[in-house]
Design an enzyme around this catalytic site. Structure first.
Site, short mmCIF file in Angstrom:
data_model
loop_
_atom_site.label_atom_id
_atom_site.label_comp_id
_atom_site.label_asym_id
_atom_site.label_seq_id
_atom_site.Cartn_x
_atom_site.Cartn_y
_atom_site.Cartn_z
N ARG A 157 -3.61 -10.01 -10.97
CA ARG A 157 -2.70 -8.95 -11.42
C ARG A 157 -2.77 -8.84 -12.94
NH1 ARG A 157 0.10 -4.55 -9.62
NH2 ARG A 157 2.31 -4.60 -10.09
N THR A 207 -4.10 2.79 -5.75
CA THR A 207 -4.53 1.50 -5.21
C THR A 207 -5.60 1.69 -4.12
OG1 THR A 207 -2.31 0.82 -5.60
CG2 THR A 207 -3.57 -0.56 -4.10
N THR A 250 -6.02 -2.11 -7.93
CA THR A 250 -5.38 -0.87 -8.32
C THR A 250 -5.42 -0.63 -9.82
OG1 THR A 250 -3.32 0.39 -8.10
CG2 THR A 250 -3.08 -1.93 -8.55
N ASN A 302 -2.86 1.42 -10.49
CA ASN A 302 -1.52 1.91 -10.21
C ASN A 302 -1.60 3.39 -9.84
OD1 ASN A 302 1.18 1.75 -9.67
ND2 ASN A 302 1.80 2.30 -11.75
N GLU A 342 -0.26 0.01 -15.04
CA GLU A 342 0.53 -0.94 -14.25
C GLU A 342 1.86 -1.29 -14.91
OE1 GLU A 342 -0.44 -1.51 -10.70
OE2 GLU A 342 -2.27 -1.84 -11.83
N ASP A 383 5.11 -0.62 -13.23
CA ASP A 383 5.64 -1.46 -12.14
C ASP A 383 6.73 -2.41 -12.64
OD1 ASP A 383 4.22 -0.35 -10.09
OD2 ASP A 383 2.71 -1.94 -9.95
N SER A 435 3.97 -4.52 -4.92
CA SER A 435 4.27 -4.45 -3.48
C SER A 435 3.02 -4.67 -2.65
CB SER A 435 4.84 -3.06 -3.13
OG SER A 435 5.97 -2.78 -3.91
N GLY A 441 -0.58 2.46 -1.39
CA GLY A 441 0.62 3.23 -1.02
C GLY A 441 1.88 2.81 -1.73
N GLY A 442 1.75 2.05 -2.84
CA GLY A 442 2.92 1.67 -3.62
C GLY A 442 3.92 0.90 -2.76
O1 DON Z 1 1.34 -3.09 -7.38
C1 DON Z 1 1.91 -2.15 -6.85
O2 DON Z 1 2.78 -2.29 -6.01
C2 DON Z 1 1.48 -0.73 -7.22
N1 DON Z 1 0.91 -0.72 -8.54
C3 DON Z 1 0.53 -0.24 -6.17
C4 DON Z 1 0.01 1.14 -6.46
C5 DON Z 1 -0.55 1.84 -5.27
O3 DON Z 1 -0.49 1.38 -4.16
C6 DON Z 1 -1.16 3.16 -5.53
N2 DON Z 1 -1.76 3.73 -4.36
N3 DON Z 1 -1.34 4.54 -3.63
#
Ligand code: DON
Length: 578
Positions: A107, A383, A401, A403, A422, A425, A455, A474-475
């Site tokens: 990360r 992502t 990702t 982000n 990122e 987040d 997430s 998918g965040g």
């Molecule tokens: O780490 C996370 O939870 C987010 N940065 C993820 C971003 C993400 O899934 C974008 N895609 N749809």
């Protein structure tokens, strides 16, 4: 462009065709080294892009294992899927090698100059765009050292071979996918704000059309150096200075020293048992594994399995469980500052308490759902995801990702890499929702060197010889999407294809809404509304890419029909249903 590759011979042949073509083009077909055994059957790869899946299959066919193939797929995604694949972002990998589960955290971290107020204006009010667009939004990239580290510990093929497919794609060119062309057109305004980004991705101000051959010579040179000397070629020396220069010129604080200091971390995966399966998923700094573990634990206690697929009772229990898991998420952050731990949130007493709180046929308003606190248990205070399994049953689930789509929009011209956004987040301003509508807590405040709460939930599960690897972009919807696919396999025993295709729902505590994919709540909407749920139709809940290896060499790979992903098994003829 749906590619659910079940274990049918025709699908297997497609996989091998890709693999062979890429192998010979990459000059890998006759290679021997590092004690490579002859290729054996039954591996599988699923990812967001056909060229990237082909890269992973080629590496499996060359005798590489799941780690080799996962790294090759991820690096290919960094070329052909710039919306999310990356060297300028970060991610997580969870897997199982020789029966032992592992979790690798690559990360991003906040730069040394980051402060808790950096996303507030001089009047103390949030400046939302600052954590999303431009270089202040970028965390220190973790992918260059992370992918190297995954290979260093588990890889079987020599490193340059694993990087070779990505070098080739960048140097010789690839056909732009529909998905990427659509994303470039959609994000045109973002990309046009940064001339260096526009020069590469919006030639003459126009997004390239699908099918156009794209060559990225500077990225090819960077990848070739990465192949030759490893991550120092990207995060130290001239390359690091180029990243610092780009960031500074646009008002960012990312430095070459931040890049040099960054280290990935091996972590103990979140472990739990669910419906007779063992599961390993990502621990903090991701909330993904905890949410998944809480969800499975509460649903098992609440008797979820006894209700029919698509019934109002099933959906109600999912919504109530997810609501509560996301209420607890507000306490989470970097392992060093988190206000609750996995041990506390997965404590069987807490799971039992949460299950008991859920009322039949009655939604609990989110405003009444309190997060865990030490008194709660009486006895004690875009992502992208890829999944790979190899012939030995080793598995890697890797989510990476930038982000948002194309990250913060800034491209480092010397390297042709995009930087992430990122930093959004983090809890950038208290009480304000982030890009994914998440309202977050104090534990996730910005601080130098801190990892922002995620997430993402790359996950592996196993029962006897059977191994499953899955995950999604998918965040905030990642853990709920992953949970529903996992549950369909471990509870309902359906094929991976059906598990991934089934309509899904999502709840994240705030906003207090039950999001339903178009068909997910159709038969149950009236009941759910009568029970107090506020239903909202949503396009999709995650995009799950999953693979499974069963007994006797049976392998299955599924790219989510919700997107244009790609899946394949390798080599032909070894894949069959048990
Ligand atoms: O780490 C996370 O939870 C987010 N940065 C993820 C971003 C993400 O899934 C974008 N895609 N749809």
């Amino acid at each position: 462009m749906v590619r659910p590759v079940t274990a049918r011979p025709v699908a297997a042949r497609v996989g091998v065709f890709f693999a062979t073509a890429l192998l010979s083009a990459a000059g890998l077909a006759c290679s021997v080294g590092k004690g490579v055994p002859p290729p054996s059957g039954g591996g599988a790869v699923a990812s967001a892009n056909a060229d990237a899946t082909a890269a992973g299959l080629a590496i499996l066919a060359a005798g590489g294992n799941a780690a080799d193939a996962a790294v090759a797929t991820a690096l290919a995604l960094a070329v052909v899927h710039p919306e999310a694949g990356n060297l300028g972002g970060g991610g997580f990998a969870v897997g199982r090698f020789d029966g032992e589960p592992f979790a690798l955290d690559f990360r991003e971290v906040a730069p040394a100059a980051a402060t808790a107020t950096m996303f507030l204006g001089s009047d103390g009010a949030p400046v939302p765009e600052r954590s999303l667009v431009g270089p202040l939004a970028a965390g220190v990239p973790g992918s260059p050292r992370g992918l190297w580290e995954l290979h260093r510990r588990f890889g079987r093929l020599p490193w340059p071979r694993v990087v070779a497919p990505a070098v080739r794609l960048a140097r010789e060119g690839f056909r732009l996918s529909e998905r990427e062309a659509t994303a470039l057109a959609r994000e045109r305004a973002l990309l046009a704000r940064f001339p260096e980004t526009a020069a590469v991705w919006l030639e003459g101000g126009v997004p390239p059309a699908a099918g156009r051959v794209i060559r990225l010579p500077r990225l090819a040179a960077l990848l070739a150096a990465y192949a030759a000397v490893g991550p120092d070629a990207v995060v130290t020396g001239e390359a690091a200075l180029a990243i610092e220069r780009t960031s500074r010129a646009l008002g960012g604080v990312l430095t070459a020293a931040d890049l040099a200091a960054y280290r990935p971390v091996w972590r103990e995966p979140v472990r739990f048992a669910a419906f007779g399966w063992q599961v390993a998923s990502m621990p903090l700094p991701s909330s993904g594994g905890i949410i998944l573990g809480q969800s499975c634990g509460v649903l098992e206690r609440a008797g979820w399995a006894r209700w029919p697929v698509g019934s109002a009772e099933r959906i109600h229990l999912l919504a109530e469980t997810f609501r509560r898991a996301f209420a607890d998420r507000v306490l989470l952050g970097d392992p060093a500052t988190t206000l609750a731990t996995e041990r506390e949130l997965l404590d069987p007493r807490w799971l039992a308490r949460r299950a008991a709180e859920i009322r039949a046929q009655q939604a609990t308003p989110s405003a009444q759902v309190r997060a865990w606190d030490p008194q709660a248990v009486a006895e004690r205070p875009e992502t992208t995801h890829l999944s790979v399994v190899d012939a030995d049953g080793n598995a890697v689930a890797l989510t990476t990702t930038l982000n948002g789509s194309f990250g913060c929009g800034v491209l480092v011209p010397e390297l042709e890499i995009l930087l992430n956004n990122e930093m959004d987040d983090f809890t950038t301003a208290f009480g304000t929702a982030n890009l994914y509508g998440l309202v977050q807590g104090e534990a996730n405040a910005v601080g130098p060197g801190k990892r922002m709460l995620s997430s993402m939930a790359p996950t592996v599960a196993w029962r006897g010889e059977e191994v499953l690897a899955l995950g999604a972009p998918g965040g905030s919807r990642i853990p709920t999407a992953t949970a529903q696919v996992l549950l369909a396999v471990v509870v309902d025993g359906v094929s991976l294809e059906e598990a991934v295709a089934r309509p899904r729902v999502h709840h994240q505590w705030l906003p207090d809404e039950l999001f339903c994919e178009p068909d997910a709540c159709r038969g149950a909407a009236a009941e759910l509304a009568a029970w107090g749920h506020r239903l909202a139709e949503t396009g999709k809940v995650g995009e799950v890419h999953a693979v499974r290896r069963g007994t006797g060499g049976y392998a299955e790979a599924v790219a989510d029909p919700r997107g244009p992903g790609s899946a394949g098994v390798s080599p032909a003829g070894t894949a069959r249903r048990p």
